[in-house]
Write a protein that holds these residues in place. Sequence first.
Motif: not given
Length: 448
Positions: A235-236, A280-282, A377-382
């Motif tokens: 889930t990054m 954090n997209y990685s 807490g910052n981007d759950r749509a992944y």
Amino acid sequence: MMKEIVVLLSLLLVAAIIGLNAVGISPAFIYYGPGVASGIGSKLLCSAEYVIGNSREQAFDDLVQYSQILSQVTVRYNDEDQSVTTSLFGLEEKTASYILGLGCAVDYPSENARLGLRVQPTEPTDLPWPRGSSVHSIDQGLQTMLDDMLAADNAAGLNTRALLLVQKGEIKAEAYGQAMNAESRLLGWSMAKSLISIMLGNLEMRGLIDLGSAPGFEAWSGDERANIAISDMLTMTDGLEFSEHYNPGDDATAMLFTSVSTSDYVLDMPLAAVPGSRFNYSSGTANLLARLYTETLGSPQLAYDDYRQHIFAPLGFQHTVFEMDASGVFVGSSYVYASARDWARMGQLMLNGGELNGVRVVTQGWVARAIQPNSSGNDRAYGYQWWLNRGNERLRFAELPEDMYYANGNRQQLVAVVPSADAVIVRLGWTAGRYPVAENFGAILGAL
């Protein structure tokens, strides 16, 4: 006198840097740029030549879209060795070589694991899609729509090369442009992440890994990284420090275009956040997942053979190449080249709840977890290397169904799965900026 000379040289250096910055060449580029340029040049041009079959002019145009400085790359093709050598201003020359079935990778004298692999041949079949290459389910009205849409895209400079629609398990329309066709292997970039997640889901189904456990990397055993779960990586939200920017000197470019092993590059990254707390997209994390796949199975050869038996064959892939780095590990962040029909197979597998062509590849439970919002807490749509339309306060695409989820890659590669419409939409191309996803996909879904 010496002091004055030093001051003068310093002023000249500052002036040179200011001048270079004015034309888009930063100090970081001066240091890192030649290695990155020769790495991306040799790798992408080699794959364009020997995997896709692009014209050399088109391949070079695609390369230069990333930066005008790449127009200064010198290129040497060696058809006898099936390799491509490039350099920027004659500095840091690199060669990428092609292996049938494995595609291209930059060569490094210190590593030859990829070169010794035994590769299985691929023989496309005439069975009906998704088992094979035969398609007899085209809806003429939808076909006309996709033909017109692709033509409009390219009149607008969007460089769309494939549009494909599946509904109710059948290909209803497919359109191709810019010399591509139904057999063309097109680069998915980060859509490889979605495939590597399926590969790990398959290992879980077979009892070979527990996605709730730690990956077991020895380098992490003595510090807080031991608390990272495989599901956090999927889930990054693993918390590792990694820069996904694509400037020379940033992690992503250094990893992909200057490193012998993409996963080695990331393995030593420190923890920057509590695992599970921050998205954090990685691409680095995706390559660690590919390494985990290899280590779980025991070796690059065993990992390759397992992928062919449990992923490639059940999905009915006909024109797909999953490239490895020099160390023999799949580049799980970036390097799957596949036809639009093969990319659609990946989407249909998910739409079917993990089964395709009479074979279960992942469990229904895994698919359900893979498309759930993450815990950050910052981007759950992944989800598990799949982007979700839902999960945040607002939909990513307000005009499209809430239940849509999708694989997404650089230059606007897309495999959208829409359960409420029983549909999969594939878009492949080379768009430098925005692609009208909401408008085009909304129009397609509205016509069903």
